[in-house]
Design a protein around this motif. Structure first.
Motif, PDB file in Angstrom:
ATOM      1  N   UNK A  71       2.214  11.643   4.070  1.00  0.00           N
ATOM      2  CA  UNK A  71       1.004  12.180   3.432  1.00  0.00           C
ATOM      3  C   UNK A  71      -0.169  11.211   3.633  1.00  0.00           C
ATOM      4  N   UNK A  72       0.089   9.908   3.445  1.00  0.00           N
ATOM      5  CA  UNK A  72      -0.971   8.908   3.613  1.00  0.00           C
ATOM      6  C   UNK A  72      -1.484   8.896   5.056  1.00  0.00           C
ATOM      7  N   UNK A  73      -0.598   9.029   6.016  1.00  0.00           N
ATOM      8  CA  UNK A  73      -1.021   9.061   7.424  1.00  0.00           C
ATOM      9  C   UNK A  73      -1.916  10.270   7.689  1.00  0.00           C
ATOM     10  N   UNK A  74      -1.570  11.413   7.090  1.00  0.00           N
ATOM     11  CA  UNK A  74      -2.378  12.622   7.275  1.00  0.00           C
ATOM     12  C   UNK A  74      -3.763  12.466   6.655  1.00  0.00           C
ATOM     13  N   UNK A  75      -3.866  11.654   5.649  1.00  0.00           N
ATOM     14  CA  UNK A  75      -5.139  11.490   4.926  1.00  0.00           C
ATOM     15  C   UNK A  75      -5.939  10.280   5.408  1.00  0.00           C
ATOM     16  N   UNK A  76      -5.587   9.676   6.541  1.00  0.00           N
ATOM     17  CA  UNK A  76      -6.244   8.454   6.989  1.00  0.00           C
ATOM     18  C   UNK A  76      -7.741   8.629   7.236  1.00  0.00           C
ATOM     19  N   UNK A  77      -8.197   9.823   7.447  1.00  0.00           N
ATOM     20  CA  UNK A  77      -9.628   9.986   7.693  1.00  0.00           C
ATOM     21  C   UNK A  77     -10.446   9.892   6.398  1.00  0.00           C
ATOM     22  N   UNK A  78      -9.771   9.878   5.247  1.00  0.00           N
ATOM     23  CA  UNK A  78     -10.493   9.701   3.986  1.00  0.00           C
ATOM     24  C   UNK A  78     -10.969   8.254   3.874  1.00  0.00           C
ATOM     25  N   UNK A  79     -11.938   8.029   3.005  1.00  0.00           N
ATOM     26  CA  UNK A  79     -12.543   6.705   2.866  1.00  0.00           C
ATOM     27  C   UNK A  79     -11.556   5.627   2.453  1.00  0.00           C
ATOM     28  N   UNK A  80     -10.769   5.885   1.415  1.00  0.00           N
ATOM     29  CA  UNK A  80      -9.840   4.881   0.889  1.00  0.00           C
ATOM     30  C   UNK A  80      -8.450   5.171   1.446  1.00  0.00           C
ATOM     31  N   UNK A  81      -8.016   4.331   2.346  1.00  0.00           N
ATOM     32  CA  UNK A  81      -6.714   4.526   2.977  1.00  0.00           C
ATOM     33  C   UNK A  81      -5.967   3.197   2.942  1.00  0.00           C
ATOM     34  N   UNK A  82      -4.682   3.260   2.661  1.00  0.00           N
ATOM     35  CA  UNK A  82      -3.857   2.068   2.658  1.00  0.00           C
ATOM     36  C   UNK A  82      -3.168   1.942   4.003  1.00  0.00           C
ATOM     37  N   UNK A  83      -3.055   0.726   4.496  1.00  0.00           N
ATOM     38  CA  UNK A  83      -2.296   0.558   5.727  1.00  0.00           C
ATOM     39  C   UNK A  83      -0.803   0.638   5.393  1.00  0.00           C
ATOM     40  N   UNK A  84       0.018   0.740   6.424  1.00  0.00           N
ATOM     41  CA  UNK A  84       1.456   0.924   6.227  1.00  0.00           C
ATOM     42  C   UNK A  84       2.093  -0.218   5.454  1.00  0.00           C
ATOM     43  N   UNK A  85       1.630  -1.454   5.698  1.00  0.00           N
ATOM     44  CA  UNK A  85       2.212  -2.606   5.003  1.00  0.00           C
ATOM     45  C   UNK A  85       1.963  -2.532   3.502  1.00  0.00           C
ATOM     46  N   UNK A  86       0.743  -2.169   3.116  1.00  0.00           N
ATOM     47  CA  UNK A  86       0.435  -2.051   1.691  1.00  0.00           C
ATOM     48  C   UNK A  86       1.220  -0.903   1.066  1.00  0.00           C
ATOM     49  N   UNK A  87       1.296   0.222   1.753  1.00  0.00           N
ATOM     50  CA  UNK A  87       2.055   1.358   1.232  1.00  0.00           C
ATOM     51  C   UNK A  87       3.519   0.975   1.045  1.00  0.00           C
ATOM     52  N   UNK A  88       4.082   0.240   1.992  1.00  0.00           N
ATOM     53  CA  UNK A  88       5.479  -0.208   1.887  1.00  0.00           C
ATOM     54  C   UNK A  88       5.639  -1.161   0.710  1.00  0.00           C
ATOM     55  N   UNK A  89       4.684  -2.073   0.534  1.00  0.00           N
ATOM     56  CA  UNK A  89       4.729  -3.007  -0.586  1.00  0.00           C
ATOM     57  C   UNK A  89       4.697  -2.249  -1.919  1.00  0.00           C
ATOM     58  N   UNK A  90       3.799  -1.263  -2.031  1.00  0.00           N
ATOM     59  CA  UNK A  90       3.723  -0.458  -3.247  1.00  0.00           C
ATOM     60  C   UNK A  90       5.034   0.283  -3.497  1.00  0.00           C
ATOM     61  N   UNK A  91       5.611   0.825  -2.443  1.00  0.00           N
ATOM     62  CA  UNK A  91       6.880   1.543  -2.583  1.00  0.00           C
ATOM     63  C   UNK A  91       7.988   0.598  -3.027  1.00  0.00           C
TER      64      UNK A  91
END
Length: 172
Positions: A71-91
């Motif tokens: 879902x985050x990859x699909x929304x990357x064109x939005x202003x606030x996007x997390x990179x994969x490392x941050x998303x993994x850290x949050x998970x």
């Protein structure tokens, strides 16, 4: 219970935890609902792969993480996007938080059993929907202040018991 019935029981039991986990990654309740639905579809498709001898929640959370990352990859064109490392850290942090939550929940269940029957009943009645201290006090023939003080003492005893139980489990 059939295998599919057991799977439905397991998936139903973890819906709140999965939603909270997904919400910690996507930060939008409506989008988290959609990601949860997609996760449920994938879980159902993969149900034959689940090993019932292992805990269900961590297995399901892995699929939730993958769906949230998609879902985050699909929304990357939005202003606030997390990179994969941050998303993994949050998970990863959400998984760790879930383990801590589960330990606290188990400790609470154990500590509630250590209360006397009257104390358990009072706590249960207090946290029923629409319950109020004033109504409980009136029904029990005591003042609201006296009942509030009693509830505070019970909650304090529960907190101490939970902390002690978790500390004991950490050292065992």
């Amino acid at each position: 219970m059939t295998a599919s019935a057991e799977f439905v029981t397991q998936i139903t039991r973890v819906q709140r935890q999965l939603h909270a986990f997904i919400l910690s990654m996507v930060w939008n309740a409506t989008e988290a609902d959609d990601v949860l639905q997609q996760t449920n579809l994938v879980l159902w498709e993969k149900s034959a792969e689940f090993d019932a001898s292992r805990p269900f929640l961590p297995w399901a959370m892995q699929f939730a993480q993958w769906q949230a990352l998609a879902w985050l990859k699909q929304r990357q064109r939005q202003r606030l996007v997390f990179d994969d490392d941050l998303a993994k850290l949050l998970a990863d942090e959400a998984v760790a938080d879930e383990r801590a939550f589960e330990a606290r929940r188990n400790a609470l269940a154990s500590c509630l059993q250590k209360l006397g029957p009257e104390q358990r009943e009072l706590i249960a009645r207090r946290y029923e929907p629409e319950a109020s201290v004033n109504a409980l006090a009136a029904a029990g023939g005591v003042t609201a202040k006296a009942l509030s003080d009693r509830l505070r003492r019970i909650r304090h005893a529960l907190l101490e018991c939970i902390q002690r139980t978790i500390a004991e489990e950490a050292f065992s």
